[in-house]
Scaffold this active site. Sequence first.
Site, mmCIF file in Angstrom:
data_model
loop_
_atom_site.group_PDB
_atom_site.id
_atom_site.type_symbol
_atom_site.label_atom_id
_atom_site.label_comp_id
_atom_site.label_asym_id
_atom_site.label_seq_id
_atom_site.Cartn_x
_atom_site.Cartn_y
_atom_site.Cartn_z
ATOM 1 N N LYS A 2 49.922 50.833 39.914
ATOM 2 C CA LYS A 2 50.576 50.756 38.602
ATOM 3 C C LYS A 2 50.703 52.202 38.133
ATOM 4 C CE LYS A 2 52.022 48.291 35.069
ATOM 5 N NZ LYS A 2 53.273 47.523 35.109
ATOM 6 N N ASP B 124 53.088 44.521 39.269
ATOM 7 C CA ASP B 124 53.803 43.396 38.655
ATOM 8 C C ASP B 124 54.990 42.968 39.519
ATOM 9 O OD1 ASP B 124 54.592 45.959 37.994
ATOM 10 O OD2 ASP B 124 55.186 45.503 35.944
ATOM 11 N N TYR C 43 35.830 47.140 38.984
ATOM 12 C CA TYR C 43 34.696 46.217 39.080
ATOM 13 C C TYR C 43 33.354 46.954 39.159
ATOM 14 C CZ TYR C 43 38.138 42.555 40.039
ATOM 15 O OH TYR C 43 39.197 41.688 39.957
ATOM 16 N N ASP D 235 44.614 36.324 46.197
ATOM 17 C CA ASP D 235 44.547 34.901 45.830
ATOM 18 C C ASP D 235 45.956 34.318 45.715
ATOM 19 O OD1 ASP D 235 41.811 34.803 45.779
ATOM 20 O OD2 ASP D 235 41.752 33.672 43.901
ATOM 21 N N ASP E 259 42.296 41.735 44.492
ATOM 22 C CA ASP E 259 41.648 40.466 44.162
ATOM 23 C C ASP E 259 42.721 39.452 43.737
ATOM 24 O OD1 ASP E 259 39.820 38.550 43.485
ATOM 25 O OD2 ASP E 259 39.005 39.598 41.742
#
Length: 357
Positions: free
Chosen positions: A189, A221, A143, A249, A245
């Site tokens: 990852k 994942d 980001y 959620d 992030d």
Amino acid sequence: MKTGKIAVLAGDGIGPEVMAEGLKVLTTVEERFNFNLLKQSALIGGAAYDKKGHPFPDETKEICDNSDAILFSSVGGPKWSNLPPELTPERGALLPLRKRYNLFVNLRPIVVYPGLEQASSLKQELIKDLNLLVVRELTGGIYFSDPKWKKKNEAIDTMAYSRTEIERIAHFAFQAAKERRKILTSIDKANVLMCSKLWREVVTEVAQEYPDVECNHLYVDNAAMQLIRKPKQFDVILCGNMFGDILSDEASQLTGSLGMLPSASINAETSFGMYEPAGGSAPDIAGKGIANPLAQILSCALMLRYTFKLEKAATAIEQAVQQVIADNIRTIDIISDGCRQVSTSEMGDEIVKILVR
Ligand code: NAD
């Protein structure tokens, strides 16, 4: 008497409605626990753009700079979504706030309160007594890294992490795990991304300093799948900015409503923090008096705990929230049969009643 200063940034949509309830509850615990917070309100987000031409105006920066913490609600909405990116409430206010105050730790406690199990879309036995903590790195990663640009037919984002950035968030997460069930799951990852390879190496090194904490590593994942398959296997989940992030959620939905979830963004080196509901400005319900203010009220508790070290007052607020749920009092987002439905401000009043009992 302990004193402090907070900047109150109510923002857009349901922000002012839920902030009013947070402040009501804060005033009540200030009296009960004998401390005093000077509260200075300032414009932020779309409301600030409309009045001052910028979503994070200089006057607001000055008030925040002179405070010990920021109590924030939410910003954004369709009215401002077509502005140039740097003037939108999200890009022009939220990200700069995080960067300006170096709020590199983001905490989201995910708690299923007894009596709210049916609000979740998962089977009750999977989420009964769920209590996990997502620790997300908030000022680095994809980001914030450069280069970042978009042309007509091509765009680029960069993901970069330094050892220092990973070490400091990892220490915070291991320390939090030490105070809890002592299980830390680090998300990456590492089979594909170089940043994740470094992330895993550094977290593994930091883990050596916390031999009493069990440290596991999961690919993101798989983590997304495990979170809905068997969420109670997790205690502390440690992730970088983008994975955090998304996973926080996802985790929020285990509890049934965004309206129940507080969050804290902290500079762990100074204790300065920004405390806010995990949800957004909810334009679909703004102005109707039906938003759930509990996330805002619980954010006040996090502020008292992490910035002001007022643990008793923080716990009293959390217990009052637990009690209001046990008393079957609900806003519409968490309503079920046999419960009494209340408005945003009535919910704040009910919490106050419990706190002064
Ligand atoms: P949202 O979180 O505002 O709403 C998602 C859903 O959850 C909506 O149906 C909403 O009614 C519900 N909801 C959220 N908070 C609630 C509460 N307290 N009580 C009851 N229901 C609640 O997400 P969105 O609709 O995707 O975004 C709306 C705006 O908020 C956008 O402009 C977005 O960019 C912005 N946003 C801001 C923040 C922030 O300020 N930190 C965070 C996320 C989104």
